[in-house]
Write an enzyme that holds these catalytic residues in place. Structure first.
Site, PDB file in Angstrom:
ATOM      1  CB  THR A  44      -0.846  -0.043   1.207  1.00 39.12           C
ATOM      2  OG1 THR A  44      -0.274  -0.672   2.226  1.00 39.12           O
ATOM      3  CG2 THR A  44      -2.245  -0.787   0.948  1.00 39.12           C
ATOM      4  CG  HIS A  49       4.710   0.587   8.387  1.00 39.50           C
ATOM      5  ND1 HIS A  49       3.896  -0.184   9.397  1.00 39.50           N
ATOM      6  CD2 HIS A  49       3.505   0.830   7.644  1.00 39.50           C
ATOM      7  CE1 HIS A  49       2.929  -0.799   9.115  1.00 39.50           C
ATOM      8  NE2 HIS A  49       2.535  -0.242   8.095  1.00 39.50           N
ATOM      9  CG  HIS A  52       5.046  -3.944   6.737  1.00 38.23           C
ATOM     10  ND1 HIS A  52       5.143  -2.491   6.263  1.00 38.23           N
ATOM     11  CD2 HIS A  52       3.835  -4.469   6.060  1.00 38.23           C
ATOM     12  CE1 HIS A  52       4.054  -2.489   5.666  1.00 38.23           C
ATOM     13  NE2 HIS A  52       3.332  -3.400   5.494  1.00 38.23           N
ATOM     14  CE  LYS A  86      -6.403  -2.513   7.058  1.00 37.65           C
ATOM     15  NZ  LYS A  86      -6.037  -4.057   7.183  1.00 37.65           N
ATOM     16  NE  ARG A  90      -6.477  -1.908   2.806  1.00 40.08           N
ATOM     17  CZ  ARG A  90      -5.622  -2.813   2.960  1.00 40.08           C
ATOM     18  NH1 ARG A  90      -4.564  -3.114   2.194  1.00 40.08           N
ATOM     19  NH2 ARG A  90      -5.644  -3.391   4.399  1.00 40.08           N
ATOM     20  CD  GLN A 185      -4.294 -13.677   3.119  1.00 38.89           C
ATOM     21  OE1 GLN A 185      -4.759 -12.802   3.060  1.00 38.89           O
ATOM     22  NE2 GLN A 185      -3.612 -14.455   3.933  1.00 38.89           N
ATOM     23  CG  ASP A 206      -4.076  -9.362  11.533  1.00 44.72           C
ATOM     24  OD1 ASP A 206      -3.206 -10.033  11.507  1.00 44.72           O
ATOM     25  OD2 ASP A 206      -4.661  -8.292  10.652  1.00 44.72           O
ATOM     26  CE  LYS A 241      -4.182   0.818  15.612  1.00 44.93           C
ATOM     27  NZ  LYS A 241      -5.148   1.438  15.266  1.00 44.93           N
ATOM     28  CE  LYS A 244      -0.614   3.462  12.859  1.00 44.45           C
ATOM     29  NZ  LYS A 244      -1.220   4.114  11.830  1.00 44.45           N
ATOM     30  CB  THR A 245       5.518   8.721  16.584  1.00 43.91           C
ATOM     31  OG1 THR A 245       5.454   9.331  15.524  1.00 43.91           O
ATOM     32  CG2 THR A 245       6.599   7.665  16.856  1.00 43.91           C
TER      33      THR A 245
END
Length: 439
Positions: A44, A49, A52, A86, A90, A185, A206, A241, A244-245
């Site tokens: 995506t 990041h 992953h 989600k 998307r 998938q 997940d 989370k 993340k910042t």
RNA sequence: GGGGGGAUUCCGGAGCGGUCAAACGGGGCAGACUGUAAAUCUGUUGGCAUAGCCUUCGGAGGUUCGAAUCCUCCUCCCCCCA
């Protein structure tokens, strides 16, 4: 690649806390032979990041155990969007973006996995777009869809959640496209099973539902036996989370997240999480980590765990130079950073140290005439939203100019304050810097 | 279709004609303490300015010397009964 691991893959991921669910028989088949396994990565963006990294590390350990890792770029699936976790449909990717993202991601993956030809169990990268795009809709629903019942598909949690949208006002139902996701998938798995003898799919917990659709397809269509292994989703001790910042994701791409910020992210790991992350994100062995933990508990303020974590990750992702610059930057910004120290920086190092810091420019003329700190920070530049905010900060002793506390609101800022006759360093509180450059 | 309740500053939530830039809690920011951690304590949290002024309480009007507070209309939410 020779085997680096003293223990087998399963024991390895177990003690590292990377094992959530595993399909019966997986352990046995891994012991018997070297096999191939894959994880999927959504293309995506044109960078991975750190969210992953768990999957990537799974592959890395897998390769180190002598097995054959496959990274699957979800070109086709990325065009659909996984409904798992989600609550909204998307955005779809176009083909050009997809290829670009794939290339960038492969470069990053090669920092973790050995793709080289002379590697006995080299990693390979595939893109499911390459086989899915050739599949006609009719062929797909006839040859693949035939084997899986809708009953089976809607029993998956990820689907169920989206179907019960009437008692959840945030959910928006599930399009047919997204509904098909697990089947696509699942077919990936089948394809890799046939083409690469891939017997195992790994991923975050997940992904369990999607993975088992694959093993089910393989069982029904090929009477084959395939396996699944998932790792727990990474959590933070404070419930926030991971990865993340306030600025968003921590990317591996130095353009998106500077090496310094990357380094700082790991340095700021809480004690409660550091050991866990060290196990997951580095290849340090059990003994080394246990020793580090012991050292840390004896002198927690040294923060040896965080330093090791940041070192390993920064070295691996950004290399030696970036790592050393990050340390230098950290020392200046957090250590006993003084005006003199900053003054001594040459332009290149200065830019590296203050690389990720917001910059503002003003005309030099303004400083020649002199300006109040309020006009400078809230009028000529937008370092702060309002003069009141600046006033408050000064009152709270939270504002520094060129590493020195700025306490006198009447003081004019002039050329005299410029470092190297060019810039001003503004600091809010302890961590937040801004640079004002004259032109 | 009938009846009722509500919309307040980043969020939650008081206020119900002047003493309201608006209690309290959360969050944010800063300071002390520290380890660039956690916890804790303190200050601060609309804008401009030294007193003071200006713009805010869903929207538009109105009553009043004076309205977040009263009236009218509009918009949007929620609940109950059909």
């Amino acid at each position: 690649m020779q085997k680096f691991l003293s223990m087998n893959f399963i024991d390895e991921v177990k003690w590292r806390g990377m094992l959530h669910t595993i399909m019966p028989g997986t352990e046995e088949i891994l012991k018997e032979n070297n096999i191939a396994a894959y994880v999927g990565i959504d293309p995506t963006a044109d960078s991975l990041h750190i969210g992953h990294l768990v999957s990537v590390m799974l592959l890395k350990h897998f390769q180190r155990a002598g097995h054959n890792p496959i990274a699957l770029i979800g070109g086709a699936t990325g065009m659909i969007g996984d409904p798992s976790g989600k609550s909204q449909e998307r955005n779809l990717l176009d083909l050009k973006t997809l290829r670009h993202n794939q290339e960038s991601i492969k470069k990053q993956l090669s920092k973790f996995l050995d793709f080289s030809e002379n590697c006995e169990n080299k990693a390979i990268l595939v893109n499911n777009y390459d086989w899915m795009s050739r599949f006609s809709f009719l062929d797909f629903i006839r040859d693949v869809g035939k084997h899986i019942s809708v009953n089976y598909m809607i029993a998956k949690d990820s689907v169920k959640k989206r179907m019960n949208s009437n008692d959840d006002k945030d959910a928006e139902g599930l399009s047919f496209t997204e509904f098909s996701y697990q089947l696509v998938q699942g077919y990936d798995f089948l394809h890799l099973y046939k083409e690469h003898n891939c017997k195992l799919q790994m991923g975050g917990s997940d992904q369990w539902g999607n993975i088992t659709t694959g093993t089910e397809l393989i069982r029904r269509m090929l009477q084959g036996k395939a396996y699944a292994l998932t790792s727990p989703l990474i959590t933070k001790a404070d419930g926030g989370k991971f990865g993340k910042t306030e600025k968003g994701n921590i990317w591996l791409d130095p353009e998106k997240t500077s090496p310094y910020e990357f380094y700082q992210f790991w340095i700021n790991t809480s004690d409660d999480d550091a050991e866990k992350y060290l196990k997951i994100f580095t290849v340090l062995n059990k003994e080394d980590i246990e020793n580090l933990v012991k050292e840390h508990s004896e002198a927690p303020h040294i923060r040896i765990l965080q330093k090791k974590l940041a070192e390993r990750l920064t070295l691996m992702v950004h290399g030696k130079n970036a790592y050393e610059t990050s340390i230098a930057a950290s020392q200046i910004l957090f250590g006993k950073g003084t005006k003199e120290q900053v003054q001594q920086l040459d332009e290149k190092t200065f830019n590296a140290v203050f690389g990720g810091v917001p910059r503002f420019s003003i005309k030099k003329q303004i400083l020649t005439e002199g300006i109040t700190i309020f006009d400078l920070l809230a009028e000529e530049t937008q370092v702060f939203k309002s003069k009141g905010e600046v006033r408050r900060l000064i009152k709270d002793k939270g504002l520094s100019l060129n590493m020195e506390k700025f306490t006198n609101p009447d003081e004019q800022v002039t050329n005299e304050h410029l470092i190297n006759n060019k810039y001003l360093v503004i600091r809010q509180g302890k961590k937040k810097y801004s640079i004002i450059i004259t032109e």
